[in-house]
Motif scaffolding. Structure first.
Motif, mmCIF file in Angstrom:
data_model
loop_
_atom_site.group_PDB
_atom_site.id
_atom_site.type_symbol
_atom_site.label_atom_id
_atom_site.label_comp_id
_atom_site.label_asym_id
_atom_site.label_seq_id
_atom_site.Cartn_x
_atom_site.Cartn_y
_atom_site.Cartn_z
ATOM 1 N N ILE A 187 0.783 -1.334 -0.035
ATOM 2 C CA ILE A 187 0.122 0.440 0.326
ATOM 3 C C ILE A 187 1.003 1.215 -0.187
ATOM 4 C CG2 ILE A 187 -1.513 1.088 1.138
ATOM 5 C CD1 ILE A 187 -2.430 -1.028 2.639
ATOM 6 N N ALA A 188 2.081 1.195 0.702
ATOM 7 C CA ALA A 188 2.987 2.403 0.803
ATOM 8 C C ALA A 188 3.701 2.568 -0.494
ATOM 9 C CB ALA A 188 3.296 1.983 2.216
ATOM 10 N N PHE A 189 3.982 0.948 -0.836
ATOM 11 C CA PHE A 189 5.220 1.653 -1.930
ATOM 12 C C PHE A 189 4.363 1.470 -2.704
ATOM 13 C CE2 PHE A 189 7.751 -2.664 -0.771
ATOM 14 C CZ PHE A 189 8.691 -1.514 0.344
ATOM 15 N N THR A 190 2.815 1.386 -3.061
ATOM 16 C CA THR A 190 2.349 1.977 -4.784
ATOM 17 C C THR A 190 1.639 3.986 -4.617
ATOM 18 O OG1 THR A 190 1.313 -0.138 -4.208
ATOM 19 C CG2 THR A 190 -0.191 1.647 -5.669
ATOM 20 N N TYR A 226 -2.729 -7.190 -8.697
ATOM 21 C CA TYR A 226 -3.044 -6.120 -7.649
ATOM 22 C C TYR A 226 -3.381 -4.668 -7.791
ATOM 23 C CZ TYR A 226 0.115 -3.137 -4.581
ATOM 24 O OH TYR A 226 -0.066 -1.859 -3.021
ATOM 25 N N GLY A 227 -3.848 -4.681 -7.140
ATOM 26 C CA GLY A 227 -4.641 -3.452 -6.897
ATOM 27 C C GLY A 227 -3.781 -2.106 -7.673
ATOM 28 N N GLY A 228 -2.778 -1.851 -7.329
ATOM 29 C CA GLY A 228 -1.917 -1.146 -6.567
ATOM 30 C C GLY A 228 -1.940 -1.301 -8.904
ATOM 31 N N GLY A 229 -0.917 -2.260 -9.210
ATOM 32 C CA GLY A 229 -0.881 -1.860 -10.723
ATOM 33 C C GLY A 229 -1.610 -1.079 -11.560
ATOM 34 N N ILE A 288 -12.197 -1.615 -0.591
ATOM 35 C CA ILE A 288 -13.241 -1.793 -1.639
ATOM 36 C C ILE A 288 -13.637 -3.711 -2.927
ATOM 37 C CG2 ILE A 288 -15.434 -1.301 -3.013
ATOM 38 C CD1 ILE A 288 -15.308 1.744 -2.049
ATOM 39 N N VAL A 289 -12.949 -3.272 -4.034
ATOM 40 C CA VAL A 289 -13.047 -4.887 -4.865
ATOM 41 C C VAL A 289 -11.741 -4.383 -4.574
ATOM 42 C CG1 VAL A 289 -13.637 -5.212 -6.667
ATOM 43 C CG2 VAL A 289 -15.101 -3.497 -5.857
ATOM 44 N N GLN A 290 -11.327 -5.563 -3.556
ATOM 45 C CA GLN A 290 -9.904 -6.095 -3.781
ATOM 46 C C GLN A 290 -8.933 -6.960 -5.271
ATOM 47 O OE1 GLN A 290 -8.732 -7.511 0.575
ATOM 48 N NE2 GLN A 290 -6.529 -7.502 -0.446
ATOM 49 N N ASP A 291 -8.032 -6.630 -5.062
ATOM 50 C CA ASP A 291 -7.505 -6.524 -6.321
ATOM 51 C C ASP A 291 -8.166 -8.186 -7.308
ATOM 52 O OD1 ASP A 291 -5.004 -6.648 -5.098
ATOM 53 O OD2 ASP A 291 -4.241 -8.401 -4.504
ATOM 54 N N PRO A 292 -8.612 -6.544 -8.283
ATOM 55 C CA PRO A 292 -9.539 -7.226 -9.293
ATOM 56 C C PRO A 292 -9.422 -8.301 -10.332
ATOM 57 C CG PRO A 292 -9.884 -5.091 -8.864
ATOM 58 C CD PRO A 292 -9.063 -5.585 -8.246
ATOM 59 N N PHE A 340 -4.483 7.845 -6.673
ATOM 60 C CA PHE A 340 -5.061 7.524 -5.118
ATOM 61 C C PHE A 340 -5.922 6.973 -5.373
ATOM 62 C CE2 PHE A 340 -5.975 9.375 -0.833
ATOM 63 C CZ PHE A 340 -4.655 8.623 -0.590
ATOM 64 N N LEU A 341 -7.326 7.454 -5.371
ATOM 65 C CA LEU A 341 -8.932 6.853 -5.687
ATOM 66 C C LEU A 341 -9.053 5.803 -6.185
ATOM 67 C CD1 LEU A 341 -10.953 9.923 -6.367
ATOM 68 C CD2 LEU A 341 -10.165 9.321 -4.107
ATOM 69 N N THR A 342 -8.123 5.164 -7.126
ATOM 70 C CA THR A 342 -8.058 4.044 -7.651
ATOM 71 C C THR A 342 -7.272 2.679 -7.071
ATOM 72 O OG1 THR A 342 -8.137 4.447 -9.877
ATOM 73 C CG2 THR A 342 -7.381 2.067 -9.647
ATOM 74 N N LEU A 343 -6.235 3.486 -6.189
ATOM 75 C CA LEU A 343 -6.043 2.724 -5.178
ATOM 76 C C LEU A 343 -6.749 2.075 -4.137
ATOM 77 C CD1 LEU A 343 -3.504 1.100 -4.210
ATOM 78 C CD2 LEU A 343 -2.412 3.038 -2.929
ATOM 79 N N LEU A 344 -6.955 3.323 -3.550
ATOM 80 C CA LEU A 344 -8.005 3.214 -1.842
ATOM 81 C C LEU A 344 -9.104 2.360 -2.834
ATOM 82 C CD1 LEU A 344 -8.193 6.563 -1.036
ATOM 83 C CD2 LEU A 344 -6.957 4.770 0.376
ATOM 84 N N PHE A 345 -10.051 2.861 -3.912
ATOM 85 C CA PHE A 345 -11.181 1.564 -4.496
ATOM 86 C C PHE A 345 -10.303 0.011 -4.630
ATOM 87 C CE2 PHE A 345 -13.165 -0.539 -7.804
ATOM 88 C CZ PHE A 345 -14.587 -0.944 -7.450
ATOM 89 N N THR A 346 -9.407 -0.514 -4.984
ATOM 90 C CA THR A 346 -8.708 -1.590 -4.982
ATOM 91 C C THR A 346 -8.381 -2.231 -3.768
ATOM 92 O OG1 THR A 346 -6.345 -0.838 -5.976
ATOM 93 C CG2 THR A 346 -8.475 -1.678 -7.345
ATOM 94 N N THR A 347 -8.071 -1.254 -2.575
ATOM 95 C CA THR A 347 -7.382 -2.116 -2.084
ATOM 96 C C THR A 347 -8.610 -2.264 -0.482
ATOM 97 O OG1 THR A 347 -5.185 -1.029 -1.543
ATOM 98 C CG2 THR A 347 -6.101 -1.336 0.402
#
Length: 511
Positions: free
Chosen positions: A400-403, A451-454, A443-447, A434-441
């Protein structure tokens, strides 16, 4: 014979005395009324201390406890981190020299200083400082989490490990300033890296594990777990998409994380960046060799361990309680060398980017140093709360921090290499990522198993370059001159004189 907890406390007590002595030396060497001295160590770190403080800040609990656990779970796919640190070393040379030169010319203290000045956007300062502070909560949290996990392994309460780490790091960071932090990092980094190598190959030697050589180790794990050493690894997680996402995030985070970014301002001279990349490659890339050994030994001898982040101390404990005590002490050193840097970064960002800009502009430097100290206490308290609520492995949480650090890298790329991008490209792409990271972390984890950060980084890059094609840069002439100043600084046409006259001339022209 002393109990295991007693031995741990004894070793920690001895190491704490050493760290407090370094804190005292740092305090004596620091002008407590100077923000440059307190937050940036006076901008005069030599190359050896610089690469050690960067390496020690970069490698923390996620390296000493998290990485063996993740290699234990995922197999060979995770060990791509060995290669990534070689690439990161190259990035440190390419980006670090430029960041140092601009920091010298314009007296930047935080990442947001550079971003607001270049893009002429106070909103970008606010957003980048929010992202910078947010990412430090989980990053500090995983260090405290690791301390608690290590204490649980020896039968002590989780909270005692967290509390011990909290008190010590807060004391020497708040009192000693960046010099104390950097010097402590150097000592701690050497200590835990040498210990990691020593313990890994001691366990591998005959009479301990009975395996003897790396060849025998690989043969044994390949016989029992055929998928472990074949991509994507035994878990199947490191598919090509995930592997690429980790590459992009990890390498760019090594430049964009605030506590590392600010270190590129701290070098005494640009020549330090001839040493720092080589030092990092030797320190970091080869540091993954013993991690690989430990992960495989754990897979062979304790395959059913419940908490994978305990693989390293658990397997050492099987062979020698005394060595396990030393390892836990080293784990504390690894965590402290990161927490102190992040705590300083938190205080710096809050003071420079929020307090001084949005709350009260006309404080003295002495007052601003104290504002930073108080901010450290408050933000550290939030990190402790985050620690007790966190779920997931140390490496998963650290991503999370790295992303977030990777998201801060893109506007930096524009500053250094892409004058076509203006403030709208920087602002919109950073917010969207940043909003995408929050969403994939959350709400919908790693669609889709990626990895959501990608996704966050991909969307940011797409918007950053896409908007730049249509944006009319209202500072076109100034931006052009800024990049010309940067080029001349790298080429050596501007030099730092004793009184800073040449740099001040450049600053006046660009402003």
């Amino acid at each position: 014979m002393m109990s295991l907890p007693t031995m741990v406390f004894l070793f920690l007590g001895i190491s704490i005395l050493v760290y407090l002595f370094i804190c005292y030396l740092g305090y004596r060497a620091t002008n407590q009324s100077s923000m440059d001295d307190f937050y940036l160590g006076g901008r005069d770190l030599g190359p050896v201390v610089l690469f050690l403080t960067i390496g020690a800040s970069w490698f923390s609990m996620w390296f000493l406890l998290g990485a063996p656990g993740s290699f234990f779970v995922h197999g060979v796919g995770f060990n791509s981190f060995f290669i990534l640190n070689i690439v990161l070393g190259v990035f440190m040379y390419v980006f670090g020299r430029r960041m140092w030169a601009l920091g010298k010319i314009y007296n930047y203290v935080t990442p947001s200083d550079m971003l607001e000045h270049y893009y002429d956007s106070r909103f970008l300062r606010l957003i980048s400082s929010i992202v910078g502070i947010y990412l430090l909560f989980p990053y500090i949290g995983i260090q405290l989490l690791g301390a608690g996990v290590a204490f649980e392994l020896i039968g002590s309460p989780f909270w005692l490990g967290v509390g011990s780490m909290l008190v010590l790091v807060t004391i020497y960071s708040m009192i000693g300033g960046m010099k104390a932090v950097a010097w402590t990092d150097a000592v701690q980094g050497i200590f835990y890296m040498l210990l990691t190598w020593g313990l890994a190959f001691w366990m591998l030697s005959k009479g301990v594990s009975g395996i003897g050589t790396l060849g025998n180790l690989f043969s044994m794990v390949d016989g029992r777990y055929p998928d472990f050493l074949k991509y994507p690894g035994s878990s199947g997680y490191f598919t090509p998409l995930n592997w690429f996402a980790y590459i992009a995030i990890y390498v760019t985070a090594g430049i964009g994380l605030p506590h590392l970014w600010t270190r590129y301002y701290m070098a005494k001279s640009m020549s330090a960046f001839k040493v720092v990349p080589i030092g990092h490659i030797l320190f970091a890339s080869w540091g993954f060799v013993p991690i690989l050994v430990v992960g495989i030994l754990g897979k062979l001898f304790i395959p059913d361990i419940a908490i994978v982040d305990q693989v390293f101390p658990a397997i050492v404990l099987e062979y020698s309680p005394v060595m396990a005590v030393v390892l836990i002490t080293a784990a504390f050193a690894a965590a402290m060398s990161t927490v102190d840097s992040q705590l300083m970064a938190m205080g710096t960002i809050f003071t420079k980017d929020i307090w001084q800009v949005f709350i009260k502009k006309d404080n003295s430097e002495r007052t601003l140093v104290w504002v930073g100290r108080i901010a450290m206490l408050i933000l550290m308290t939030i990190s402790v709360a985050w620690t007790f609520l966190a779920q997931g492995s140390i490496v998963a949480l650290s991503m999370i921090a790295f992303t977030c650090g990777s998201l801060l890298f893109m506007p930096l790329f524009g500053v250094l290499f892409y004058p076509k991008a203006g403030k709208y490209a920087a602002n919109i792409s950073l917010i969207a990522g940043f909003l995408t990271l929050l969403f994939t972390t959350y709400i919908v984890q790693d669609p889709g198993g990626v990895y959501g950060g990608g996704y966050a980084l991909f969307i940011q890059v797409l918007l950053f370059f896409g908007i730049a094609q249509f944006e009319k840069n209202h500072l076109k002439d100034r931006t052009k001159h800024y990049h010309e100043v940067l080029r001349k600084s790298i080429d050596g046409e501007y030099q730092a004189t004793k009184n800073g006259h040449d740099w001040q001339t450049v600053k006046t022209k660009t402003n």
